[in-house]
Design a protein around this motif. Structure first.
Motif, short mmCIF file in Angstrom:
data_model
loop_
_atom_site.label_atom_id
_atom_site.label_comp_id
_atom_site.label_asym_id
_atom_site.label_seq_id
_atom_site.Cartn_x
_atom_site.Cartn_y
_atom_site.Cartn_z
N GLY A 147 0.63 -1.11 0.12
CA GLY A 147 -0.05 0.03 0.12
C GLY A 147 0.76 1.26 0.07
N SER A 148 0.24 2.48 -0.34
CA SER A 148 0.87 3.50 -0.45
C SER A 148 1.01 4.39 0.96
CB SER A 148 0.01 4.51 -1.18
OG SER A 148 0.73 5.91 -1.36
N GLN A 149 2.29 4.68 1.25
CA GLN A 149 2.71 5.13 2.63
C GLN A 149 2.24 6.89 2.78
OE1 GLN A 149 6.47 3.84 4.36
NE2 GLN A 149 6.74 2.50 2.42
N GLU A 150 1.12 7.07 2.35
CA GLU A 150 0.47 8.27 2.50
C GLU A 150 -0.44 8.50 3.79
OE1 GLU A 150 -0.82 9.29 -1.21
OE2 GLU A 150 0.60 8.80 -2.29
N ILE A 151 -0.57 9.83 4.16
CA ILE A 151 -1.62 10.16 5.19
C ILE A 151 -3.02 10.03 4.61
CG2 ILE A 151 -2.41 12.00 6.47
CD1 ILE A 151 0.53 13.14 6.64
N GLY A 152 -3.64 9.32 5.74
CA GLY A 152 -4.91 8.70 5.18
C GLY A 152 -5.18 7.49 4.50
N LYS A 153 -4.18 6.78 4.12
CA LYS A 153 -4.12 5.72 3.47
C LYS A 153 -4.31 4.43 4.50
CE LYS A 153 -4.23 7.14 -0.91
NZ LYS A 153 -5.21 7.06 -1.79
N ASP A 154 -4.70 3.43 4.00
CA ASP A 154 -4.78 1.95 4.82
C ASP A 154 -3.29 1.39 4.04
OD1 ASP A 154 -7.07 2.56 5.96
OD2 ASP A 154 -8.29 1.03 4.87
N ILE A 155 -2.47 0.98 5.24
CA ILE A 155 -1.30 0.31 5.02
C ILE A 155 -1.19 -0.97 5.68
CG2 ILE A 155 1.33 0.54 5.14
CD1 ILE A 155 0.91 3.65 5.43
N ALA A 184 -3.52 2.68 17.84
CA ALA A 184 -4.68 2.48 18.33
C ALA A 184 -5.49 1.77 16.99
CB ALA A 184 -5.41 3.55 18.70
N THR A 185 -5.45 2.40 15.92
CA THR A 185 -6.09 1.69 14.46
C THR A 185 -5.82 0.70 13.88
OG1 THR A 185 -5.09 3.19 12.99
CG2 THR A 185 -7.15 4.15 14.09
N SER A 186 -4.72 -0.14 14.56
CA SER A 186 -4.01 -1.47 14.08
C SER A 186 -4.67 -2.74 14.23
CB SER A 186 -2.67 -1.52 14.47
OG SER A 186 -2.75 -1.71 15.84
N VAL A 187 -4.84 -3.67 13.38
CA VAL A 187 -5.44 -4.82 13.33
C VAL A 187 -4.52 -5.79 13.33
CG1 VAL A 187 -7.52 -6.34 12.69
CG2 VAL A 187 -7.59 -3.76 12.69
N LYS A 198 -4.97 1.38 9.76
CA LYS A 198 -6.05 2.06 9.12
C LYS A 198 -5.86 3.63 9.28
CE LYS A 198 -9.75 -1.40 9.74
NZ LYS A 198 -11.10 -1.58 10.22
N ASN A 199 -6.16 4.25 8.29
CA ASN A 199 -6.35 5.70 8.01
C ASN A 199 -4.97 6.34 8.54
OD1 ASN A 199 -7.25 8.30 7.78
ND2 ASN A 199 -8.25 8.44 9.56
N ALA A 200 -3.84 5.95 8.08
CA ALA A 200 -2.26 6.16 8.58
C ALA A 200 -2.11 7.58 8.60
CB ALA A 200 -1.30 5.57 7.67
#
Length: 349
Positions: A147-155, A184-187, A198-200
């Motif tokens: 995935g793209s290492q950009e702000i707001g993307k899922d990685i 906190a958003t990691s799975v 999620k939402n990096a």
């Protein structure tokens, strides 16, 4: 009654020999060593030859068990099973002392199986089965980012071991000064080794470490995550299109120049060829001079004293050759000498 008593007596004798070791299952890692225990106790009634035999029982019940090592008559025979040659030995240097255990060195995954120890000393007979399971530690573990290492993307961070006996478990942690907790958003999926972020945000940047493990060992890898602001996609596309157009224009210009140069060379060759066909080669000056001198000599040879005077006064044309000029001078000398001949003869008369 006497018959029953005899049977009970024989059973009692048979049970006089006993195996005292109790462990029946072992789990080891590949490359390690294991001791399969087989300790026993004899009685006074056991008077026959002592035999200690180890066999490997195949998983397929249709196949026969294979002897892997034998102690009999105070001698050791260990050439039965080539797969264990050099890696199998009795633990004790004197097995008849009551220790028939064996060591298997440098374990391999193919050594997994059921082994059986048989102790015989007539009339006593006893045996014991041991299950050995050789596992492979996790190894060659690789970490990657999807995935793209950009702000707001899922990685997605991925972790996988190229070697290792299942079941393999994976655990991720973030290596940050003062904390090792995940966002906190990691799975996390411990079975597949995938960590979803999620939402990096930029705070997610850092070093992430993955540990792969099974029942006999662990292995790990790490990856560096750098979350950045989104890239100006429109500008990138415009730049790519402009670069492509410039490249095509340059290519077309080069092709045009090559074609033009090729045509010019072809035209020059054709013109040069036509000129060579139309123009006849000039005659040689030396050949012209030789022919002219030859004709003059033949004329001089036919002259008589009577007509020499008229020819001596005739002027010669100019010949464009140094050879001809020398020949002409010689002819003039000859002509002047011949003119003097009639005068001399008249005087003598």
């Amino acid at each position: 009654n006497a018959f029953k008593t005899k049977i009970i007596f024989l059973i009692g004798l048979t049970r006089s020999l006993s195996i005292t070791s109790a462990e029946s299952a072992f789990e080891k890692a590949q490359g390690e060593r294991v001791t399969l225990p087989c300790t026993f106790v004899l009685s006074e009634e056991d008077v026959g030859t002592l035999d200690i035999e180890w066999v490997l029982i195949p998983a397929d019940i249709q196949k026969k068990e294979e002897t892997i090592i034998l102690y009999s008559g105070d001698r050791i025979y260990n050439h039965y099973y080539p797969a264990l040659t050099g890696r199998l030995q009795f633990t004790s240097s004197d097995p008849k002392s009551g220790d028939g255990s064996v060591d298997i060195l440098n374990l391999k995954s193919t050594d997994t199986g059921t082994y059986q120890c048989k102790v015989k000393k007539a009339p006593g007979v006893e045996s014991q089965k041991i299950q050995l399971n050789v596992l492979v530690k996790p190894a060659s573990t690789k970490c990657s980012i999807e995935g793209s290492q950009e702000i707001g993307k899922d990685i997605i961070l991925k972790c996988a071991s190229q070697e290792g006996t299942p079941l393999l478990y994976y655990d991720w942690r973030r290596v940050v000064t003062g904390t090792q907790g995940l966002p906190a958003t990691s799975v996390l999926n411990k079975n597949t080794g995938e960590l979803l972020l999620k939402n990096a945000s930029k705070d997610y940047s850092g070093t992430y470490n993955c540990v792969a493990s099974n029942r006999v060992g662990t292995d790990e890898c790490s990856v560096e995550l750098n979350v950045t602001p989104p890239i100006n996609t429109a500008g990138v596309i415009a730049g790519a299109i402009l670069g492509t157009l410039l490249g095509l224009a340059l290519l077309a210009f080069l092709v045009f120049c090559c074609c033009k140069k090729h045509r010019e060379k072809k035209y020059e060759k054709e013109v040069h060829h036509e000129i060579r066909e139309d123009v006849l080669p000039p005659k040689s000056r030396s050949s012209t001079a030789r022919s002219y001198i030859g004709s003059n000599r033949s004329s001089l040879g036919s002259m008589s004293p009577s007509n020499m005077e008229g020819y001596s006064k005739t002027p010669y044309s100019q010949v464009p050759s140094e050879d001809f000029e020398r020949a002409s001078g010689q002819n003039q000398t000859i002509a002047s000498s011949k003119e003097k001949l009639p005068t001399g003869s008249a005087d003598s008369t």
